[in-house]
Design a protein around this motif. Structure first.
Motif, short mmCIF file in Angstrom:
data_model
loop_
_atom_site.label_atom_id
_atom_site.label_comp_id
_atom_site.label_asym_id
_atom_site.label_seq_id
_atom_site.Cartn_x
_atom_site.Cartn_y
_atom_site.Cartn_z
N SER A 44 0.83 -1.21 0.00
CA SER A 44 0.00 0.00 0.00
C SER A 44 0.86 1.26 0.00
N LEU A 45 1.96 1.21 0.75
CA LEU A 45 2.89 2.34 0.77
C LEU A 45 3.46 2.56 -0.63
N LEU A 46 3.83 1.47 -1.30
CA LEU A 46 4.38 1.59 -2.65
C LEU A 46 3.35 2.14 -3.62
N GLU A 47 2.10 1.69 -3.51
CA GLU A 47 1.05 2.20 -4.40
C GLU A 47 0.92 3.72 -4.24
N ARG A 48 0.87 4.18 -3.00
CA ARG A 48 0.77 5.61 -2.72
C ARG A 48 2.00 6.36 -3.24
N THR A 49 3.15 5.73 -3.04
CA THR A 49 4.41 6.35 -3.47
C THR A 49 4.39 6.56 -4.98
N LEU A 50 4.01 5.52 -5.71
CA LEU A 50 4.01 5.59 -7.17
C LEU A 50 3.05 6.67 -7.67
N GLU A 51 1.95 6.87 -6.95
CA GLU A 51 0.99 7.91 -7.34
C GLU A 51 1.55 9.31 -7.15
N ASN A 52 2.58 9.42 -6.30
CA ASN A 52 3.04 10.76 -5.89
C ASN A 52 4.48 11.07 -6.27
N LEU A 53 5.06 10.29 -7.18
CA LEU A 53 6.47 10.48 -7.51
C LEU A 53 6.72 11.59 -8.52
N GLY A 54 5.65 12.18 -9.04
CA GLY A 54 5.84 13.21 -10.06
C GLY A 54 6.49 12.59 -11.29
N GLY A 55 7.58 13.20 -11.75
CA GLY A 55 8.21 12.71 -12.99
C GLY A 55 9.21 11.58 -12.77
N ILE A 61 10.57 -4.60 -7.35
CA ILE A 61 10.76 -6.04 -7.27
C ILE A 61 10.01 -6.51 -6.03
N GLU A 62 9.07 -7.41 -6.24
CA GLU A 62 8.18 -7.87 -5.17
C GLU A 62 8.59 -9.25 -4.70
N GLY A 63 8.90 -9.38 -3.43
CA GLY A 63 9.24 -10.69 -2.88
C GLY A 63 8.08 -11.25 -2.09
N ASP A 64 7.65 -12.44 -2.44
CA ASP A 64 6.62 -13.13 -1.68
C ASP A 64 6.91 -14.62 -1.71
N ILE A 65 6.38 -15.33 -0.73
CA ILE A 65 6.55 -16.78 -0.70
C ILE A 65 5.79 -17.41 -1.87
N ALA A 66 4.61 -16.87 -2.18
CA ALA A 66 3.78 -17.36 -3.29
C ALA A 66 2.93 -16.22 -3.83
N THR A 67 2.34 -16.44 -4.98
CA THR A 67 1.42 -15.51 -5.68
C THR A 67 2.13 -14.34 -6.35
N ALA A 68 1.40 -13.68 -7.25
CA ALA A 68 1.89 -12.46 -7.90
C ALA A 68 0.95 -11.31 -7.58
N LEU A 69 0.23 -11.41 -6.48
CA LEU A 69 -0.80 -10.41 -6.16
C LEU A 69 -0.21 -9.02 -6.00
N ARG A 73 -0.74 -5.47 -8.24
CA ARG A 73 -1.15 -4.17 -7.67
C ARG A 73 -0.23 -3.05 -8.15
N ILE A 74 1.07 -3.34 -8.20
CA ILE A 74 2.04 -2.32 -8.63
C ILE A 74 1.84 -2.00 -10.11
N GLU A 75 1.64 -3.03 -10.92
CA GLU A 75 1.47 -2.79 -12.37
C GLU A 75 0.23 -1.96 -12.65
N ARG A 76 -0.80 -2.13 -11.81
CA ARG A 76 -2.01 -1.30 -11.99
C ARG A 76 -1.71 0.18 -11.77
N LYS A 77 -0.61 0.48 -11.09
CA LYS A 77 -0.20 1.89 -10.90
C LYS A 77 0.69 2.35 -12.05
N GLY A 78 0.93 1.49 -13.02
CA GLY A 78 1.67 1.90 -14.20
C GLY A 78 3.18 1.75 -14.09
N ALA A 79 3.64 1.09 -13.05
CA ALA A 79 5.09 0.92 -12.89
C ALA A 79 5.48 -0.52 -13.23
N PRO A 80 6.68 -0.70 -13.80
CA PRO A 80 7.15 -2.06 -14.04
C PRO A 80 7.34 -2.79 -12.71
#
Ligand code: MG
Ligand code: ZN
Length: 218
Positions: A44-55, A61-69, A73-80
């Motif tokens: 959630s912090l990353l989502e907010r951050t991406l919305e507010n980074l300006g230019g 890079i997302e680390g999880d034991i399983a899933t790509a959830l 979420r990050i890609e929906r904010k337009g970031a790789p």
């Protein structure tokens, strides 16, 4: 039989991490390793951050034991985003991050965020080639985190205390938290933030921009 000592593995990890940090340094990319418990609000912090980074251009890079959830979420904010599934391992290591970074065009980035596996213990000891570790805690987890998990608080450049919108509803001694964190690490910046409501996000983004500028002026 050959027994591989944990310290040899860590040493090899640190050499890989140093090489990756040097490469990021040449490209002028600031790398931030986010460490926190499951549910502290790292994504959630990353989502907010991406919305507010300006230019500024960022990838995650997302680390999880399983899933790509989280990567979704990050890609929906337009970031790789690159998802790393550790298949049970409770932290990322430098090799996993370097592998994941192959998928990214690092030369086009200003910021590289690594969201570590939700865990406050061993991620503190694994260098991922980052410039900065940031510990994410939240008021719903209780105020004793610095006392119980000192290593990450000692090594973090900043602590983001998330979910401060819930402070009126939980037993969380903010002064105690800040005091304990300050004793462990007087140089750590503590930022109060609500990813949900956006409180504190401008200060957090300013802090990142300052660190990026400092890195590039060196
Ligand atoms: Mg997450
Ligand atoms: Zn681990």
């Amino acid at each position: 039989m050959k027994i591989k000592l944990a310290r040899d593995i860590l040493k090899a990890n640190d050499q890989l991490a140093d090489g990756f940090r040097r490469r990021l340094g040449e490209l002028g990319v600031l790398s931030v390793n986010l460490i926190g418990s499951p549910g502290s609000g790292k994504t959630s912090l990353l989502e907010r951050t991406l919305e507010n980074l300006g230019g500024l251009r960022a990838a995650v890079i997302e680390g999880d034991i399983a899933t790509a959830l989280d990567a979704e979420r990050i890609e929906r904010k337009g970031a790789p985003a690159v998802q790393v599934n550790t298949e049970g391992a409770c932290h990322l290591d430098a090799n996993m991050v370097i592998d994941a970074a192959e998928e990214l065009d690092l030369a086009r980035l200003d910021l590289l965020f690594v969201e570590n596996v939700g865990n406050l213990v061993c991620p503190a000891g694994w260098d991922l080639g980052e410039d900065l570790k940031v510990v994410v805690a939240s008021v719903t987890e209780g105020d004793e985190k610095p006392r119980k998990y000192p290593a990450i608080f000692e090594r973090a450049a900043a602590c983001v205390l998330n979910k401060v919108d819930l402070l009126p509803h939980v037993d969380f001694d903010l002064e105690r938290f800040k005091r304990d964190a300050g004793v462990l690490n007087p140089d750590m910046t503590v930022m109060l933030l609500s990813a949900k409501e956006g409180t504190g996000v401008p200060e957090w983004v300013d802090w990142l921009k300052t660190k990026l500028a400092e890195k590039r002026s060196r």
